[in-house]
Design a protein around this motif. Structure first.
Motif, PDB file in Angstrom:
ATOM      1  N   MET A   1      42.146  37.417  44.730  1.00 16.90           N
ATOM      2  CA  MET A   1      42.652  37.990  43.481  1.00 16.90           C
ATOM      3  C   MET A   1      42.222  39.448  43.406  1.00 16.90           C
ATOM      4  SD  MET A   1      43.916  37.371  40.161  1.00 16.90           S
ATOM      5  CE  MET A   1      43.733  35.633  39.885  1.00 16.90           C
ATOM      6  N   GLY A   2      43.173  40.332  43.270  1.00 10.19           N
ATOM      7  CA  GLY A   2      42.856  41.733  43.057  1.00 10.19           C
ATOM      8  C   GLY A   2      42.642  41.993  41.577  1.00 10.19           C
ATOM      9  N   ALA A   3      42.005  43.101  41.284  1.00  4.15           N
ATOM     10  CA  ALA A   3      41.809  43.491  39.890  1.00  4.15           C
ATOM     11  C   ALA A   3      41.861  45.003  39.787  1.00  4.15           C
ATOM     12  CB  ALA A   3      40.486  42.976  39.359  1.00  4.15           C
ATOM     13  N   VAL A   4      42.463  45.482  38.715  1.00  9.38           N
ATOM     14  CA  VAL A   4      42.533  46.907  38.426  1.00  9.38           C
ATOM     15  C   VAL A   4      42.075  47.096  36.988  1.00  9.38           C
ATOM     16  CG1 VAL A   4      44.017  48.937  38.275  1.00  9.38           C
ATOM     17  CG2 VAL A   4      44.474  47.213  40.024  1.00  9.38           C
ATOM     18  N   ARG A   5      41.009  47.855  36.805  1.00 12.37           N
ATOM     19  CA  ARG A   5      40.471  48.113  35.461  1.00 12.37           C
ATOM     20  C   ARG A   5      40.250  46.824  34.670  1.00 12.37           C
ATOM     21  NH1 ARG A   5      42.605  53.992  33.407  1.00 12.37           N
ATOM     22  NH2 ARG A   5      42.620  54.959  35.446  1.00 12.37           N
ATOM     23  N   GLY A   6      39.768  45.802  35.351  1.00 10.18           N
ATOM     24  CA  GLY A   6      39.477  44.541  34.687  1.00 10.18           C
ATOM     25  C   GLY A   6      40.668  43.627  34.494  1.00 10.18           C
ATOM     26  N   CYS A   7      41.851  44.056  34.904  1.00  7.79           N
ATOM     27  CA  CYS A   7      43.055  43.230  34.796  1.00  7.79           C
ATOM     28  C   CYS A   7      43.281  42.518  36.128  1.00  7.79           C
ATOM     29  CB  CYS A   7      44.280  44.087  34.502  1.00  7.79           C
ATOM     30  SG  CYS A   7      44.217  45.033  32.972  1.00  7.79           S
ATOM     31  N   ASN A   8      43.416  41.202  36.102  1.00  7.79           N
ATOM     32  CA  ASN A   8      43.705  40.458  37.323  1.00  7.79           C
ATOM     33  C   ASN A   8      45.119  40.760  37.799  1.00  7.79           C
ATOM     34  OD1 ASN A   8      41.205  39.207  37.395  1.00  7.79           O
ATOM     35  ND2 ASN A   8      41.903  37.473  36.171  1.00  7.79           N
ATOM     36  N   ILE A   9      45.233  41.069  39.085  1.00 11.60           N
ATOM     37  CA  ILE A   9      46.526  41.335  39.717  1.00 11.60           C
ATOM     38  C   ILE A   9      46.537  40.546  41.037  1.00 11.60           C
ATOM     39  CG2 ILE A   9      48.122  43.095  40.610  1.00 11.60           C
ATOM     40  CD1 ILE A   9      47.563  43.610  37.681  1.00 11.60           C
ATOM     41  N   ALA A 129      50.597  47.000  45.206  1.00 11.05           N
ATOM     42  CA  ALA A 129      50.690  46.684  43.781  1.00 11.05           C
ATOM     43  C   ALA A 129      49.440  47.154  43.049  1.00 11.05           C
ATOM     44  CB  ALA A 129      50.889  45.178  43.577  1.00 11.05           C
ATOM     45  N   LEU A 130      48.273  46.936  43.647  1.00  7.69           N
ATOM     46  CA  LEU A 130      47.025  47.379  43.010  1.00  7.69           C
ATOM     47  C   LEU A 130      47.042  48.894  42.810  1.00  7.69           C
ATOM     48  CD1 LEU A 130      44.413  45.187  44.938  1.00  7.69           C
ATOM     49  CD2 LEU A 130      45.464  44.740  42.715  1.00  7.69           C
ATOM     50  N   ALA A 131      47.467  49.626  43.831  1.00  5.14           N
ATOM     51  CA  ALA A 131      47.524  51.089  43.732  1.00  5.14           C
ATOM     52  C   ALA A 131      48.548  51.526  42.687  1.00  5.14           C
ATOM     53  CB  ALA A 131      47.861  51.698  45.100  1.00  5.14           C
ATOM     54  N   ALA A 132      49.685  50.846  42.643  1.00  2.94           N
ATOM     55  CA  ALA A 132      50.731  51.197  41.676  1.00  2.94           C
ATOM     56  C   ALA A 132      50.266  50.932  40.250  1.00  2.94           C
ATOM     57  CB  ALA A 132      52.008  50.410  41.980  1.00  2.94           C
ATOM     58  N   PHE A 133      49.566  49.807  40.031  1.00  4.62           N
ATOM     59  CA  PHE A 133      49.071  49.524  38.680  1.00  4.62           C
ATOM     60  C   PHE A 133      47.967  50.498  38.285  1.00  4.62           C
ATOM     61  CE2 PHE A 133      51.212  45.356  38.893  1.00  4.62           C
ATOM     62  CZ  PHE A 133      51.819  45.397  37.650  1.00  4.62           C
ATOM     63  N   GLU A 134      47.122  50.895  39.218  1.00  2.00           N
ATOM     64  CA  GLU A 134      46.092  51.895  38.914  1.00  2.00           C
ATOM     65  C   GLU A 134      46.753  53.196  38.466  1.00  2.00           C
ATOM     66  OE1 GLU A 134      42.955  54.037  38.034  1.00  2.00           O
ATOM     67  OE2 GLU A 134      42.704  51.942  38.575  1.00  2.00           O
ATOM     68  N   ALA A 135      47.773  53.633  39.188  1.00  2.00           N
ATOM     69  CA  ALA A 135      48.485  54.872  38.829  1.00  2.00           C
ATOM     70  C   ALA A 135      49.150  54.736  37.459  1.00  2.00           C
ATOM     71  CB  ALA A 135      49.528  55.207  39.901  1.00  2.00           C
ATOM     72  N   LYS A 136      49.758  53.568  37.186  1.00  2.00           N
ATOM     73  CA  LYS A 136      50.426  53.346  35.888  1.00  2.00           C
ATOM     74  C   LYS A 136      49.405  53.351  34.754  1.00  2.00           C
ATOM     75  CE  LYS A 136      53.534  50.062  33.570  1.00  2.00           C
ATOM     76  NZ  LYS A 136      54.311  51.092  32.927  1.00  2.00           N
ATOM     77  N   MET A 137      48.265  52.674  34.978  1.00  2.00           N
ATOM     78  CA  MET A 137      47.233  52.635  33.931  1.00  2.00           C
ATOM     79  C   MET A 137      46.652  54.026  33.671  1.00  2.00           C
ATOM     80  SD  MET A 137      45.250  49.120  34.916  1.00  2.00           S
ATOM     81  CE  MET A 137      46.115  47.568  35.060  1.00  2.00           C
ATOM     82  N   ALA A 139      48.277  56.884  34.113  1.00  2.00           N
ATOM     83  CA  ALA A 139      49.320  57.632  33.404  1.00  2.00           C
ATOM     84  C   ALA A 139      49.424  57.194  31.942  1.00  2.00           C
ATOM     85  CB  ALA A 139      50.664  57.440  34.104  1.00  2.00           C
ATOM     86  N   ASP A 140      49.196  55.897  31.690  1.00  2.00           N
ATOM     87  CA  ASP A 140      49.293  55.366  30.325  1.00  2.00           C
ATOM     88  C   ASP A 140      48.018  55.599  29.514  1.00  2.00           C
ATOM     89  OD1 ASP A 140      51.800  54.428  31.015  1.00  2.00           O
ATOM     90  OD2 ASP A 140      51.216  52.321  31.111  1.00  2.00           O
ATOM     91  N   GLY A 141      46.957  56.117  30.167  1.00  2.35           N
ATOM     92  CA  GLY A 141      45.685  56.309  29.479  1.00  2.35           C
ATOM     93  C   GLY A 141      45.048  54.989  29.093  1.00  2.35           C
ATOM     94  N   PHE A 142      45.220  53.973  29.937  1.00  2.00           N
ATOM     95  CA  PHE A 142      44.746  52.617  29.640  1.00  2.00           C
ATOM     96  C   PHE A 142      43.292  52.472  30.075  1.00  2.00           C
ATOM     97  CE2 PHE A 142      44.347  48.107  30.983  1.00  2.00           C
ATOM     98  CZ  PHE A 142      44.580  47.502  29.759  1.00  2.00           C
ATOM     99  N   GLY A 143      42.430  52.012  29.173  1.00  2.00           N
ATOM    100  CA  GLY A 143      41.016  51.885  29.453  1.00  2.00           C
ATOM    101  C   GLY A 143      40.655  50.674  30.287  1.00  2.00           C
ATOM    102  N   GLY A 144      41.341  49.570  30.072  1.00  2.00           N
ATOM    103  CA  GLY A 144      41.058  48.356  30.848  1.00  2.00           C
ATOM    104  C   GLY A 144      41.287  47.098  30.045  1.00  2.00           C
ATOM    105  N   CYS A 145      41.386  46.003  30.761  1.00  2.00           N
ATOM    106  CA  CYS A 145      41.601  44.684  30.131  1.00  2.00           C
ATOM    107  C   CYS A 145      40.311  44.198  29.503  1.00  2.00           C
ATOM    108  CB  CYS A 145      42.070  43.668  31.170  1.00  2.00           C
ATOM    109  SG  CYS A 145      43.803  43.889  31.652  1.00  2.00           S
TER     110      CYS A 145
END
Length: 145
Positions: A1-9, A129-137, A139-145
């Motif tokens: 299971m990958g994770a980006v900023r605490g979000c499971n991916i 996908a992990l890299a793409a979600f990191e870039a999206k988060m 860009a969105d200024g998302f702090g984390g899950c």
């Protein structure tokens, strides 16, 4: 299971990163679709789930279900085109399952894809996908899950 900023991916699924949805091709050729944990975190607690009806054709990047939380109402966009062949009755009864288990019991619809190989070609999986979600988060200024 990958994770980006605490979000499971999960790295074994395919993603439409822009639409925050995942898809898994099943052994019978059908495609199970759901929201990502990132989408669930953005939406907050989901209180309503209205899927397209079984037998309905859905277009790629168009709504296969509508979800509603206390702060958001919007479409879950299908990552592949095809016919809705199943909806999740458990989620109809308890929409919060989407938040609790977005990659398992909280799936949204099952689709019989019209063109899996064509539609899935631009979906993202694994490390990409992990890299793409990191870039999206980012860009969105998302702090984390």
């Amino acid at each position: 299971m990958g994770a980006v900023r605490g979000c499971n991916i999960p790295e074994d699924l395919m993603y439409s990163v822009d639409n925050n949805v995942w898809v898994r091709q099943e052994s019978d050729g059908s495609a199970t679709v759901g929201l990502t944990s990132y989408a669930c975190s953005l939406a907050g607690q989901i209180v309503s789930y209205t899927p397209k009806k079984v037998g309905k054709d859905v277009k790629k990047d168009k709504s296969c279900a509508t979800v509603e939380s206390g702060k958001w109402v919007g479409p879950a966009k299908a990552p592949v085109a095809g016919e809705v062949i199943a909806i999740n009755d458990a989620v109809s009864a308890q929409p919060g399952l989407i938040n609790e288990d977005p990659y398992g019991e909280g799936w949204l619809v099952k689709i019989k894809p019209a063109d899996w190989s064509g539609d899935s070609a631009d979906l993202t999986t694994g490390a990409d996908a992990l890299a793409a979600f990191e870039a999206k988060m980012e860009a969105d200024g998302f702090g984390g899950c």
